[in-house]
Design a protein around this motif. Sequence first.
Motif, mmCIF file in Angstrom:
data_model
loop_
_atom_site.group_PDB
_atom_site.id
_atom_site.type_symbol
_atom_site.label_atom_id
_atom_site.label_comp_id
_atom_site.label_asym_id
_atom_site.label_seq_id
_atom_site.Cartn_x
_atom_site.Cartn_y
_atom_site.Cartn_z
ATOM 1 N N PHE A 154 0.863 -1.191 0.000
ATOM 2 C CA PHE A 154 0.000 0.000 0.000
ATOM 3 C C PHE A 154 0.893 1.232 0.000
ATOM 4 C CE2 PHE A 154 -2.672 -2.541 3.249
ATOM 5 C CZ PHE A 154 -3.222 -3.333 2.257
ATOM 6 N N VAL A 155 0.312 2.353 -0.394
ATOM 7 C CA VAL A 155 0.966 3.647 -0.216
ATOM 8 C C VAL A 155 0.669 4.078 1.222
ATOM 9 C CG1 VAL A 155 1.053 6.041 -1.012
ATOM 10 C CG2 VAL A 155 0.650 4.182 -2.648
ATOM 11 N N THR A 156 1.659 4.618 1.918
ATOM 12 C CA THR A 156 1.522 4.914 3.347
ATOM 13 C C THR A 156 0.343 5.818 3.650
ATOM 14 O OG1 THR A 156 3.912 4.668 3.587
ATOM 15 C CG2 THR A 156 2.753 5.746 5.392
ATOM 16 N N TRP A 157 0.183 6.904 2.882
ATOM 17 C CA TRP A 157 -0.917 7.830 3.183
ATOM 18 C C TRP A 157 -2.273 7.176 2.931
ATOM 19 C CZ3 TRP A 157 -4.544 9.318 -0.346
ATOM 20 C CH2 TRP A 157 -4.230 9.196 -1.705
ATOM 21 N N GLN A 158 -2.337 6.231 1.985
ATOM 22 C CA GLN A 158 -3.606 5.534 1.735
ATOM 23 C C GLN A 158 -3.948 4.589 2.887
ATOM 24 O OE1 GLN A 158 -2.758 3.746 -2.070
ATOM 25 N NE2 GLN A 158 -3.603 5.488 -3.191
ATOM 26 N N ALA A 159 -2.930 3.934 3.464
ATOM 27 C CA ALA A 159 -3.168 3.072 4.631
ATOM 28 C C ALA A 159 -3.671 3.918 5.795
ATOM 29 C CB ALA A 159 -1.887 2.334 5.015
ATOM 30 N N TRP A 160 -3.049 5.090 6.000
ATOM 31 C CA TRP A 160 -3.496 5.993 7.067
ATOM 32 C C TRP A 160 -4.936 6.450 6.816
ATOM 33 C CZ3 TRP A 160 -5.239 11.015 6.666
ATOM 34 C CH2 TRP A 160 -5.535 11.634 7.882
ATOM 35 N N LEU A 161 -5.239 6.828 5.569
ATOM 36 C CA LEU A 161 -6.578 7.321 5.238
ATOM 37 C C LEU A 161 -7.643 6.246 5.453
ATOM 38 C CD1 LEU A 161 -7.678 10.045 4.201
ATOM 39 C CD2 LEU A 161 -7.661 9.061 1.907
ATOM 40 N N ALA A 162 -7.339 5.009 5.060
ATOM 41 C CA ALA A 162 -8.287 3.905 5.265
ATOM 42 C C ALA A 162 -8.529 3.679 6.752
ATOM 43 C CB ALA A 162 -7.768 2.625 4.603
ATOM 44 N N ALA A 163 -7.445 3.718 7.552
ATOM 45 C CA ALA A 163 -7.585 3.544 9.000
ATOM 46 C C ALA A 163 -8.366 4.710 9.614
ATOM 47 C CB ALA A 163 -6.205 3.427 9.656
ATOM 48 N N PHE A 164 -8.078 5.923 9.178
ATOM 49 C CA PHE A 164 -8.771 7.110 9.687
ATOM 50 C C PHE A 164 -10.268 7.024 9.408
ATOM 51 C CE2 PHE A 164 -10.669 11.159 8.350
ATOM 52 C CZ PHE A 164 -10.774 11.783 9.586
ATOM 53 N N PHE A 165 -10.643 6.787 8.146
ATOM 54 C CA PHE A 165 -12.070 6.737 7.815
ATOM 55 C C PHE A 165 -12.765 5.575 8.515
ATOM 56 C CE2 PHE A 165 -11.249 9.498 4.027
ATOM 57 C CZ PHE A 165 -12.124 10.501 4.396
ATOM 58 N N GLY A 166 -12.097 4.428 8.627
ATOM 59 C CA GLY A 166 -12.691 3.298 9.341
ATOM 60 C C GLY A 166 -12.959 3.634 10.796
ATOM 61 N N ALA A 167 -11.972 4.245 11.455
ATOM 62 C CA ALA A 167 -12.124 4.630 12.863
ATOM 63 C C ALA A 167 -13.237 5.665 13.016
ATOM 64 C CB ALA A 167 -10.803 5.182 13.403
ATOM 65 N N PHE A 168 -13.243 6.660 12.143
ATOM 66 C CA PHE A 168 -14.238 7.733 12.218
ATOM 67 C C PHE A 168 -15.651 7.187 12.010
ATOM 68 C CE2 PHE A 168 -16.831 11.102 10.404
ATOM 69 C CZ PHE A 168 -16.660 12.110 11.349
ATOM 70 N N VAL A 169 -15.821 6.353 10.992
ATOM 71 C CA VAL A 169 -17.147 5.784 10.693
ATOM 72 C C VAL A 169 -17.616 4.875 11.830
ATOM 73 C CG1 VAL A 169 -18.368 4.173 9.153
ATOM 74 C CG2 VAL A 169 -16.985 6.006 8.191
ATOM 75 N N GLY A 170 -16.722 4.044 12.366
ATOM 76 C CA GLY A 170 -17.104 3.141 13.453
ATOM 77 C C GLY A 170 -17.577 3.884 14.681
ATOM 78 N N ASP A 171 -16.810 4.890 15.120
ATOM 79 C CA ASP A 171 -17.203 5.648 16.310
ATOM 80 C C ASP A 171 -18.469 6.448 16.073
ATOM 81 O OD1 ASP A 171 -15.089 4.602 17.640
ATOM 82 O OD2 ASP A 171 -13.922 6.445 17.752
ATOM 83 N N THR A 172 -18.599 7.006 14.866
ATOM 84 C CA THR A 172 -19.808 7.768 14.540
ATOM 85 C C THR A 172 -21.036 6.861 14.552
ATOM 86 O OG1 THR A 172 -18.500 9.321 13.240
ATOM 87 C CG2 THR A 172 -20.879 9.270 12.817
ATOM 88 N N PHE A 173 -20.880 5.636 14.063
ATOM 89 C CA PHE A 173 -21.989 4.678 14.064
ATOM 90 C C PHE A 173 -22.482 4.419 15.489
ATOM 91 C CE2 PHE A 173 -23.344 0.224 14.491
ATOM 92 C CZ PHE A 173 -24.484 0.251 13.690
ATOM 93 N N PHE A 174 -21.539 4.164 16.421
ATOM 94 C CA PHE A 174 -21.933 3.914 17.810
ATOM 95 C C PHE A 174 -22.570 5.154 18.437
ATOM 96 C CE2 PHE A 174 -18.238 0.814 17.565
ATOM 97 C CZ PHE A 174 -19.057 -0.259 17.277
ATOM 98 N N PHE A 175 -22.056 6.336 18.101
ATOM 99 C CA PHE A 175 -22.635 7.585 18.599
ATOM 100 C C PHE A 175 -24.080 7.730 18.111
ATOM 101 C CE2 PHE A 175 -23.675 12.058 17.822
ATOM 102 C CZ PHE A 175 -23.509 12.594 19.089
ATOM 103 N N VAL A 176 -24.304 7.480 16.827
ATOM 104 C CA VAL A 176 -25.649 7.602 16.251
ATOM 105 C C VAL A 176 -26.609 6.609 16.897
ATOM 106 C CG1 VAL A 176 -26.996 7.280 14.121
ATOM 107 C CG2 VAL A 176 -24.893 8.624 14.083
#
Length: 196
Positions: free
Chosen positions: A41-63
């Motif tokens: 993977f490209v490093t920034w793409q791995a970071w972006l995938a992890a960031f969006f996954g973390a953000f979506v998961g926490d937002t889901f539980f909040f909702v």
Amino acid sequence: MTGFIHHLVEQYGLVAVFAGCVAEGESAAILGGFFAHQHVFVTWQAWLAAFFGAFVGDTFFFVLGYSFADHPRVVRLRRRPGFNHAYQLVRSHPNLFVLSNRYIYGMRLVGGIASGLSGISVIRFAALNAISSAIWAALFTAIGYVFGLGAERFVGRALVHHERLLIALGIGAVIALAAFLVAHHVAGRERKREES
């Protein structure tokens, strides 16, 4: 067979990192960093995938807590060990709690629901969650990247595809086992605290 699995990781690996980070996630982010070091993977793409996954998961539980507080499944989740403690913390220190909840292993789900029930506005939660997710993704992908450096030194520069995959799976297995043991210990302590 290992060539086929490696091909799947190369083709769909970032989706797997994203999906793994939507769930509990540390091992997925670490594997993303490991494969970034191995140039899968490209490093920034791995970071972006992890960031969006973390953000979506926490937002889901909040909702879930914010919009579906009376749903039977959410009511059941509110009975989990640690929920009362998380709810008290988020009520007394909302900003600090949202920023740090994802770093307290085993509290992410109940912490997200507690945040949704606490009265924090959606915009405030989203901003704090974005900051927390960005730092978390950088931290754990960096850990995976460093594991890649260590593996390269240990195995040698000539890591072939199946060796990369086996090392990554080994790292994932160790992290999953450690996470299970920590979660089991934390849940036991929370049960004892709520019983007393």
